[in-house]
Every structure is written in structure tokens, then in C-alpha cells.
Design a protein around this motif. Structure first.
Motif, PDB file in Angstrom:
ATOM      1  N   SER A   8      68.342   8.261  29.687  1.00  0.00           N
ATOM      2  CA  SER A   8      69.794   7.793  29.308  1.00  0.00           C
ATOM      3  C   SER A   8      71.149   9.032  29.064  1.00  0.00           C
ATOM      4  O   SER A   8      70.750   9.847  28.459  1.00  0.00           O
ATOM      5  CB  SER A   8      70.388   6.733  28.374  1.00  0.00           C
ATOM      6  OG  SER A   8      71.903   6.544  28.646  1.00  0.00           O
ATOM      7  N   HIS A  33      68.208   7.455  33.524  1.00  0.00           N
ATOM      8  CA  HIS A  33      68.592   5.983  33.438  1.00  0.00           C
ATOM      9  C   HIS A  33      70.501   6.404  33.067  1.00  0.00           C
ATOM     10  O   HIS A  33      70.897   7.947  32.372  1.00  0.00           O
ATOM     11  CB  HIS A  33      68.786   5.604  31.703  1.00  0.00           C
ATOM     12  CG  HIS A  33      69.337   4.644  31.570  1.00  0.00           C
ATOM     13  ND1 HIS A  33      68.397   2.730  31.665  1.00  0.00           N
ATOM     14  CD2 HIS A  33      70.033   3.652  30.812  1.00  0.00           C
ATOM     15  CE1 HIS A  33      69.338   2.093  31.548  1.00  0.00           C
ATOM     16  NE2 HIS A  33      70.168   2.928  31.108  1.00  0.00           N
ATOM     17  N   ASP A  35      73.937   4.676  32.965  1.00  0.00           N
ATOM     18  CA  ASP A  35      74.943   3.547  32.004  1.00  0.00           C
ATOM     19  C   ASP A  35      76.085   3.416  32.584  1.00  0.00           C
ATOM     20  O   ASP A  35      77.243   4.714  32.673  1.00  0.00           O
ATOM     21  CB  ASP A  35      74.826   3.723  30.844  1.00  0.00           C
ATOM     22  CG  ASP A  35      73.469   4.025  30.242  1.00  0.00           C
ATOM     23  OD1 ASP A  35      73.110   2.510  30.011  1.00  0.00           O
ATOM     24  OD2 ASP A  35      73.067   4.923  29.526  1.00  0.00           O
ATOM     25  N   HIS A  66      72.096   1.513  35.197  1.00  0.00           N
ATOM     26  CA  HIS A  66      72.373  -0.179  34.306  1.00  0.00           C
ATOM     27  C   HIS A  66      73.371  -0.162  34.717  1.00  0.00           C
ATOM     28  O   HIS A  66      74.782   0.342  33.861  1.00  0.00           O
ATOM     29  CB  HIS A  66      72.151   0.436  33.295  1.00  0.00           C
ATOM     30  CG  HIS A  66      72.212  -0.412  32.062  1.00  0.00           C
ATOM     31  ND1 HIS A  66      72.260  -0.298  30.685  1.00  0.00           N
ATOM     32  CD2 HIS A  66      72.722  -1.560  32.421  1.00  0.00           C
ATOM     33  CE1 HIS A  66      72.149  -1.617  30.513  1.00  0.00           C
ATOM     34  NE2 HIS A  66      72.521  -2.435  30.617  1.00  0.00           N
ATOM     35  N   PRO A 141      75.536  -3.436  24.901  1.00  0.00           N
ATOM     36  CA  PRO A 141      75.917  -2.941  25.084  1.00  0.00           C
ATOM     37  C   PRO A 141      77.710  -2.014  24.891  1.00  0.00           C
ATOM     38  O   PRO A 141      78.129  -2.488  24.776  1.00  0.00           O
ATOM     39  CB  PRO A 141      76.351  -3.324  26.815  1.00  0.00           C
ATOM     40  CG  PRO A 141      76.313  -4.403  26.067  1.00  0.00           C
ATOM     41  CD  PRO A 141      75.732  -4.872  24.842  1.00  0.00           C
ATOM     42  N   GLY A 142      77.422  -0.939  25.466  1.00  0.00           N
ATOM     43  CA  GLY A 142      79.141   0.496  25.021  1.00  0.00           C
ATOM     44  C   GLY A 142      78.838   1.198  24.681  1.00  0.00           C
ATOM     45  O   GLY A 142      79.375   2.274  25.009  1.00  0.00           O
ATOM     46  N   SER A 144      76.063   5.032  22.836  1.00  0.00           N
ATOM     47  CA  SER A 144      74.254   5.342  23.111  1.00  0.00           C
ATOM     48  C   SER A 144      74.458   5.498  21.262  1.00  0.00           C
ATOM     49  O   SER A 144      76.295   5.507  20.907  1.00  0.00           O
ATOM     50  CB  SER A 144      74.065   6.529  24.081  1.00  0.00           C
ATOM     51  OG  SER A 144      75.032   7.214  23.378  1.00  0.00           O
ATOM     52  N   GLY A 145      73.801   5.838  20.411  1.00  0.00           N
ATOM     53  CA  GLY A 145      74.039   6.264  19.011  1.00  0.00           C
ATOM     54  C   GLY A 145      73.598   4.924  18.369  1.00  0.00           C
ATOM     55  O   GLY A 145      73.803   5.181  16.873  1.00  0.00           O
ATOM     56  N   ASP A 175      66.474  -1.356  25.884  1.00  0.00           N
ATOM     57  CA  ASP A 175      67.775   0.054  25.664  1.00  0.00           C
ATOM     58  C   ASP A 175      68.776  -0.257  24.395  1.00  0.00           C
ATOM     59  O   ASP A 175      69.239  -0.839  24.486  1.00  0.00           O
ATOM     60  CB  ASP A 175      68.278  -0.513  27.024  1.00  0.00           C
ATOM     61  CG  ASP A 175      69.946   0.449  27.285  1.00  0.00           C
ATOM     62  OD1 ASP A 175      69.346   1.611  26.718  1.00  0.00           O
ATOM     63  OD2 ASP A 175      70.046   0.353  28.126  1.00  0.00           O
ATOM     64  N   GLY A 177      68.608   2.377  20.625  1.00  0.00           N
ATOM     65  CA  GLY A 177      67.685   2.675  19.628  1.00  0.00           C
ATOM     66  C   GLY A 177      66.836   3.051  19.514  1.00  0.00           C
ATOM     67  O   GLY A 177      65.742   3.041  18.050  1.00  0.00           O
ATOM     68  N   ALA A 197      68.993   7.788  24.912  1.00  0.00           N
ATOM     69  CA  ALA A 197      69.816   8.405  25.427  1.00  0.00           C
ATOM     70  C   ALA A 197      69.888   9.386  23.791  1.00  0.00           C
ATOM     71  O   ALA A 197      69.127  10.539  24.051  1.00  0.00           O
ATOM     72  CB  ALA A 197      71.014   7.717  24.867  1.00  0.00           C
ATOM     73  N   SER A 198      70.110   9.319  22.522  1.00  0.00           N
ATOM     74  CA  SER A 198      69.913   9.801  21.795  1.00  0.00           C
ATOM     75  C   SER A 198      68.972  10.676  20.829  1.00  0.00           C
ATOM     76  O   SER A 198      68.712  11.589  21.227  1.00  0.00           O
ATOM     77  CB  SER A 198      70.723   9.450  20.391  1.00  0.00           C
ATOM     78  OG  SER A 198      72.025   8.229  20.715  1.00  0.00           O
TER      79      SER A 198
HETATM   80  C1  DX5 Z   1      73.709   1.305  26.077  1.00  0.00           C
HETATM   81  C2  DX5 Z   1      73.482   1.798  26.787  1.00  0.00           C
HETATM   82  C3  DX5 Z   1      72.538   2.591  26.614  1.00  0.00           C
HETATM   83  C4  DX5 Z   1      72.496   3.672  25.769  1.00  0.00           C
HETATM   84  C5  DX5 Z   1      71.196   3.377  24.970  1.00  0.00           C
HETATM   85  O1  DX5 Z   1      75.362   0.516  25.999  1.00  0.00           O
HETATM   86  O2  DX5 Z   1      72.678   0.954  28.332  1.00  0.00           O
HETATM   87  O3  DX5 Z   1      71.471   3.098  28.089  1.00  0.00           O
HETATM   88  O4  DX5 Z   1      72.638   4.836  26.701  1.00  0.00           O
HETATM   89  O5  DX5 Z   1      71.826   4.841  23.518  1.00  0.00           O
HETATM   90  P1  DX5 Z   1      70.393   4.885  22.312  1.00  0.00           P
HETATM   91  O6  DX5 Z   1      69.442   4.921  22.841  1.00  0.00           O
HETATM   92  O7  DX5 Z   1      71.290   6.255  21.743  1.00  0.00           O
HETATM   93  O8  DX5 Z   1      70.880   3.934  21.437  1.00  0.00           O
END
Ligand code: DX5
Ligand code: ZN
Length: 221
Positions: A8, A33, A35, A66, A141-142, A144-145, A175, A177, A197-198
């Protein structure tokens, strides 16, 4: 089939987006991906079709878009035109879910539906025949991290049985963590596509090492 890794770009460095995308592609990323957040369905505001179009010009990988937005049906055409390959909407944002998924397919994209952590697997039982992907959220959702919510694992199994009963070839994607540590149990539950993402763009040893660590975590490799 080996796992699909979908980094992501939410955690990428946007000042060097093209370079970061190329690093991920060279390291074996399968999808990108993206977001999309609207400040209404989720508090945050992120990217729209303009960024999808920019990414489309920077990579040949499939774009996994997404949509964490209200009224996604109003924007499907713009995202399809911008180059999205997979378009995923949230079941919680779609009163006309069946029609919305049909509309995605009619635009030539693969149709995905996403479930928030509090949304039961059964909410997709009536749309299985128009689904190409089920995106199970393992964080709210909202952003990353955030930390992976382990109680979504039984829901992945329920989604898998639901798809199997309907003989659906839809992919289950997770999706939120995701790390090399929790990937195996999510895989065992039935997921084959992993958003990160992270664990990719903020991985201490770099993007390529992050992707390799996830790849190596696939059971049976
Ligand atoms: C969260 C997003 C994810 C996010 C994942 O709302 O839909 O795609 O980027 O980030 P990590 O992998 O850091 O949890
Ligand atoms: Zn996402």
C-alpha cells in the motif's frame, strides 16, 4: 499459486513515489494497493483518481484500488478510466451492493468487497456470484501503522467456506497490520492476497527487504 503481495502506497514517500513504486516492483510486488479515503466514510482524506492515474504511468503492475468512501458508485468510472484493475467497495457504504459490483465488472474491472472488522462474513452471502475479491479489514480503516486485530481470523475462515460453498474462485485479501509474523496464520485461514503499507514502505531494512520478509513467511515455501 504463491501469495499475492500488494504494497500500500499509503506509507510511501510521495516526494519519491515513482522511485518507490519501481523499488517495490523490482523486489517482486504483485499489485499496488491504493487507499482512497474521503473524510466521510473514514476520518482521513487521501487520494483520488488523479493519483491512480499517476501510479498507472509509473508501473505496469495491476492497481488494487480500495475505496473507503461513501457513494462509491458515483466514482467508479473515474477510477476505472484512471487505470484501476481491481476496484473494492465497502459493504457498509453500499445499500445497492449487488448493482455496484455489477457496475464495476461492466467497466472492465475486477469487483471486490471489503468488510470492516465489525462486519460479519454473512454480509456478502447474497453477492458471491458477482465477486472477484473479498478484502477483510484487520484494522479499522483510516490509517496505516495500526495493530492487527486477531479476532478477524475466524471470519476469514467463514468467508472461505462461503466462497467454497458457491464454488467461487474469488480471492481473499487481508488489509491492516500485516507482518511476516502474522502472515502464516492468516494464510492458513484462507487468505492469498496480502496488503502491507508499514511492513513494506516503512520496513527498517528497506522496501525490497520488507517484500522478501513477507514472501518468505508464506507457509510451505
Ligand atoms: C487502512 C488501509 C490499509 C493500510 C494498511 O485503512 O486500508 O491499506 O494502508 O497499512 P498497514 O499495513 O501499515 O497496516
Ligand atoms: Zn487498504
Amino acid at each position: 499459486m504463491s501469495i499475492i503481495i500488494s504494497p500500500s502506497i499509503l506509507s510511501a514517500d510521495f516526494a519519491r513515489l515513482g522511485d518507490q513504486l519501481q523499488q517495490a516492483e523490482a523486489a517482486g510486488a504483485d499489485w499496488v494497493h491504493i487507499d482512497v479515503m474521503d473524510g466521510a466514510f473514514v476520518p482521513n482524506i487521501t487520494m483520488g483518481p488523479f493519483i491512480v492515474e499517476t501510479v498507472r504511468r509509473s508501473t505496469s503492475l495491476p492497481l488494487d484500488v480500495h475505496l473507503m468512501i461513501e457513494h462509491p458508485e458515483r466514482h467508479l468510472e473515474a477510477f476505472a478510466k484512471a487505470g484501476a484493475n481491481w476496484l473494492t467497495v465497502h459493504v457498509e457504504a453500499c445499500p445497492h451492493l449487488y448493482a455496484t459490483l455489477q457496475a464495476i465488472r461492466a467497466l472492465g474491472c475486477k469487483a471486490g468487497v471489503s468488510l470492516n472488522p465489525g462486519t460479519p462474513a454473512g454480509s456478502i452471502s447474497a453477492v458471491v456470484d458477482v465477486l472477484d475479491l473479498v478484502l477483510v479489514m484487520s484494522v479499522n480503516p483510516g490509517a496505516s501503522g495500526q495493530r492487527f486485530i486477531p479476532s478477524v481470523v475466524p471470519k476469514i475462515r467463514q468467508v472461505r467456506s462461503l466462497l467454497a460453498e458457491a464454488a467461487s474462485p474469488a480471492v481473499i485479501e487481508i488489509d491492516g497490520g500485516i507482518t511476516a509474523q502474522n502472515l502464516p496464520e492468516v494464510y492458513e485461514a484462507g487468505c492469498r492476497a496480502f496488503v502491507a503499507a508499514s511492513s513494506v514502505y516503512k520496513f527498517p531494512a528497506g522496501i525490497a527487504a520488507g517484500i522478501q520478509a513477507l514472501r518468505k513467511a508464506e507457509p510451505g515455501r
